[in-house]
Design an enzyme around this catalytic site. Structure first.
Site, PDB file in Angstrom:
ATOM      1  N   GLU A  92     115.918  36.698 108.480  1.00  0.00           N
ATOM      2  CA  GLU A  92     115.803  38.121 108.788  1.00  0.00           C
ATOM      3  C   GLU A  92     114.614  38.383 109.693  1.00  0.00           C
ATOM      4  O   GLU A  92     114.697  39.157 110.653  1.00  0.00           O
ATOM      5  CB  GLU A  92     115.665  38.933 107.499  1.00  0.00           C
ATOM      6  CG  GLU A  92     115.565  40.434 107.745  1.00  0.00           C
ATOM      7  CD  GLU A  92     115.343  41.246 106.492  1.00  0.00           C
ATOM      8  OE1 GLU A  92     115.444  42.489 106.555  1.00  0.00           O
ATOM      9  OE2 GLU A  92     115.060  40.645 105.425  1.00  0.00           O
TER      10      GLU A  92
ATOM     11  N   CYS B 230     125.538  43.224  98.470  1.00  0.00           N
ATOM     12  CA  CYS B 230     124.184  43.776  98.515  1.00  0.00           C
ATOM     13  C   CYS B 230     123.969  44.744  99.672  1.00  0.00           C
ATOM     14  O   CYS B 230     122.887  45.335  99.789  1.00  0.00           O
ATOM     15  CB  CYS B 230     123.165  42.644  98.579  1.00  0.00           C
ATOM     16  SG  CYS B 230     123.393  41.433  97.267  1.00  0.00           S
TER      17      CYS B 230
ATOM     18  N   LYS C 121     111.772  44.584  97.019  1.00  0.00           N
ATOM     19  CA  LYS C 121     112.285  43.693  95.976  1.00  0.00           C
ATOM     20  C   LYS C 121     111.192  42.854  95.327  1.00  0.00           C
ATOM     21  O   LYS C 121     111.408  42.288  94.255  1.00  0.00           O
ATOM     22  CB  LYS C 121     113.360  42.791  96.559  1.00  0.00           C
ATOM     23  CG  LYS C 121     114.626  43.524  97.024  1.00  0.00           C
ATOM     24  CD  LYS C 121     115.630  42.562  97.608  1.00  0.00           C
ATOM     25  CE  LYS C 121     116.877  43.273  98.092  1.00  0.00           C
ATOM     26  NZ  LYS C 121     116.650  44.035  99.337  1.00  0.00           N
TER      27      LYS C 121
ATOM     28  N   HIS D 117     116.112  42.395  93.037  1.00  0.00           N
ATOM     29  CA  HIS D 117     117.234  42.673  93.944  1.00  0.00           C
ATOM     30  C   HIS D 117     118.302  43.442  93.188  1.00  0.00           C
ATOM     31  O   HIS D 117     119.001  42.897  92.330  1.00  0.00           O
ATOM     32  CB  HIS D 117     117.788  41.357  94.466  1.00  0.00           C
ATOM     33  CG  HIS D 117     118.776  41.500  95.581  1.00  0.00           C
ATOM     34  ND1 HIS D 117     119.367  42.701  95.915  1.00  0.00           N
ATOM     35  CD2 HIS D 117     119.269  40.586  96.452  1.00  0.00           C
ATOM     36  CE1 HIS D 117     120.181  42.522  96.931  1.00  0.00           C
ATOM     37  NE2 HIS D 117     120.152  41.236  97.278  1.00  0.00           N
TER      38      HIS D 117
ATOM     39  N   PHE E 163     126.829  39.217 100.641  1.00  0.00           N
ATOM     40  CA  PHE E 163     127.841  38.161 100.639  1.00  0.00           C
ATOM     41  C   PHE E 163     129.051  38.610 101.444  1.00  0.00           C
ATOM     42  O   PHE E 163     129.464  39.776 101.400  1.00  0.00           O
ATOM     43  CB  PHE E 163     128.294  37.872  99.205  1.00  0.00           C
ATOM     44  CG  PHE E 163     127.419  36.920  98.441  1.00  0.00           C
ATOM     45  CD1 PHE E 163     126.319  36.316  99.018  1.00  0.00           C
ATOM     46  CD2 PHE E 163     127.713  36.625  97.125  1.00  0.00           C
ATOM     47  CE1 PHE E 163     125.531  35.429  98.304  1.00  0.00           C
ATOM     48  CE2 PHE E 163     126.933  35.739  96.393  1.00  0.00           C
ATOM     49  CZ  PHE E 163     125.843  35.141  96.981  1.00  0.00           C
TER      50      PHE E 163
ATOM     51  N   HIS F  37     115.222  43.577 103.994  1.00  0.00           N
ATOM     52  CA  HIS F  37     116.081  43.089 102.912  1.00  0.00           C
ATOM     53  C   HIS F  37     115.280  42.129 102.033  1.00  0.00           C
ATOM     54  O   HIS F  37     115.308  42.240 100.814  1.00  0.00           O
ATOM     55  CB  HIS F  37     117.303  42.392 103.505  1.00  0.00           C
ATOM     56  CG  HIS F  37     118.332  41.989 102.518  1.00  0.00           C
ATOM     57  ND1 HIS F  37     118.942  42.877 101.657  1.00  0.00           N
ATOM     58  CD2 HIS F  37     118.884  40.773 102.233  1.00  0.00           C
ATOM     59  CE1 HIS F  37     119.819  42.245 100.903  1.00  0.00           C
ATOM     60  NE2 HIS F  37     119.797  40.956 101.228  1.00  0.00           N
TER      61      HIS F  37
END
Length: 480
Positions: A382, A231, A402, A407, A466, A371
């Site tokens: 975050e 991502c 998002k 996402h 990830f 994010h």
């Protein structure tokens, strides 16, 4: 270094939540939804301790060399709101949700039945009919987003024919690659044997093919490759493309991310990770960053592409300059495939390094496109990292794109960079929708539910993936 915080490498909810008053924590094991017990004998991995050294070096001055200043001269996208930039941002400003029930395949038996699925996509004028029928959607979105960005930068076919194409490169990445092409190839192998596998199986599955196909179609012969960092992919591409320009290896780069993982295989995989919201009765309310009732992220798709160009090149050809890329940074948690570092060093240091690369102080930043995936641990992780870097947040605003489009995985940073730049050029921030019950610890203005007027001085856009991949890019209004 900036401070350390509990941070989310990918936004998935695989992290401890503080419970009770005795300091004890209940860990959410990777693969478990809240309330499920983790099997004994598999303790949560511990972070290796890395000592953060206080830096005595002041942030560098902003770049003044027009050969090394990087500006944005074009933008292109494919999104759940269509492929027009202004329509896309207006929908965001209106707080409209693009999340709906999936109808691309039968998801009625799935525990997750909704996503930010693109409908009525048209590649007319950008991809010839024969190739259009063969291509995985990931590459269709890439070609349309990339070519629209070139058009926006006044780099259409006739203009490109008169330019040195060896100085124009392409760097568009994907987190998942051609997942439809891959799934179809495996299905053909299992059901009919190897002789029934299409010769396009490998070419249309591998992650580099977006950049390759875009270059083949446009004749761009400069640096060409792809980056796949889940991502965080698009931001990694922006960062690397800008550095190619700064080093003189390219004058112009077509950079961004593309993804089309809303398939039975893709959705099933994330269901298995226990990462997705299951709010099937209210899909449009499922993505709710920083809200106490969030229960996972919502899958999206599309592409987001920027034309990044040296200021010298842009001025030489009289290009319209939309904004300026000041800098960026990439770091790794070096910790776990899905779990972020508990001390948050990867994210907070990435933000700090991006500001140093940009030559700005934390006090100058007044907008964060976060994010913000709407996961239990990720959102607060975050937020805590942001608080560690920005001591005074009274003028700082942050929002979550998002919440409306889902996402986009490898495309997320590309779509969010465009939203960030539109915030700079319009002076309006889109809302974070579904803010019904904000986490009490969130002390920064998240632009809840209604758009807000805000003159952006310096903006950062965050993306984490990830593998512990962290990426932050910095944009500002262009001033000669």
């Amino acid at each position: 270094m900036a401070g350390m915080a509990a941070a989310c490498s990918s936004g998935v909810m695989f992290r401890a939540r503080e419970l009770g008053s005795n300091g004890a924590s209940l860990f959410q094991c990777r693969g478990l939804r809240p309330g499920e017990n983790k099997k004994q004998g598999n303790p949560a991995p511990k972070c290796r301790k890395i000592k953060a050294m206080a830096s005595t070096v002041s942030a560098p001055k902003r770049e003044t060399d027009p050969k090394k200043r990087v500006v944005i001269t074009g933008m292109g996208l494919v999104s759940v709101f269509g492929s027009d930039i202004d329509t896309f941002y207006n929908k965001l400003l209106e707080g409209e949700s693009g999340i709906s029930l999936i109808d691309r395949f039968d998801a009625s038996k799935f525990p997750v039945q909704f996503a930010g699925q693109i409908r009525n996509f048209s590649s007319e004028g950008y991809i010839d009919g024969k190739n259009d029928r063969r291509l995985d959607d990931t590459w269709r979105y890439c070609l349309v987003g990339g070519k629209r960005a070139l058009e926006d930068a006044n780099l259409g076919t006739e203009v490109l024919e008169k330019m040195d194409k060896t100085k124009i490169g392409v760097l568009v990445g994907s987190g998942m690659g051609g997942i439809s092409a891959f799934s179809a190839g495996v299905e053909a192998l299992v059901q009919k044997g190897y002789k029934k596998i299409t010769p396009f199986f490998i070419p249309y599955s591998i992650t580099n093919m977006g950049s390759a196909l875009l270059a083949i179609d446009t004749g761009l012969m400069g640096p060409n490759y792809s980056i796949s960092t889940a991502c965080a992919t698009a931001n990694y591409c922006f960062f690397s493309a800008a550095n190619l320009i700064r080093r003189g290896e390219a004058d112009i780069m077509v950079a961004g991310g593309t993804e089309a993982a809303i398939t039975a295989t893709g959705v099933s995989g994330f269901i298995a990770c226990r990462a997705l919201s299951q709010r099937n009765d209210e899909p449009h309310k499922a993505s709710r960053p920083w809200d106490k009732n969030r229960d996972g992220f919502v899958m999206g798709e599309g592409s987001g592409v920027l034309i990044m160009e040296s200021l010298e090149s842009a001025m030489r050809r009289g290009a319209n300059i939309i904004a300026e890329y000041l800098g960026g940074a990439i770091t790794c948690d070096a910790h776990h495939m899905t779990d972020p570092r508990s001390d948050g060093l990867g994210v907070s240091s990435c933000i700090t390094k991006s500001l140093q690369d940009a030559g700005v102080s934390p006090e100058e930043v007044n907008y964060v496109n976060a994010h913000a995936t709407s996961t239990l641990a990720g959102d607060m992780a975050e937020f805590n990292a942001i608080k560690k870097v920005f001591k005074d947040t009274s003028e700082l605003k942050m929002n979550g794109t998002k919440s409306m489009i889902g996402h986009g995985l490898g495309a997320a940073g590309g779509l969010e960079a465009i939203a960030t730049i539109k915030a700079i050029t319009t002076g309006w921030l889109h809302p974070t929708i579904n803010q019904d019950n904000l986490e009490s610890d969130v002390s920064i203005d998240t632009v809840p539910n209604v758009m807000k007027k805000h003159e952006v001085n310096v903006a950062i856009s965050n993306s984490f993936g990830f593998g512990g991949h962290n990426s932050v890019v910095v944009f500002v209004p262009f001033t000669p």
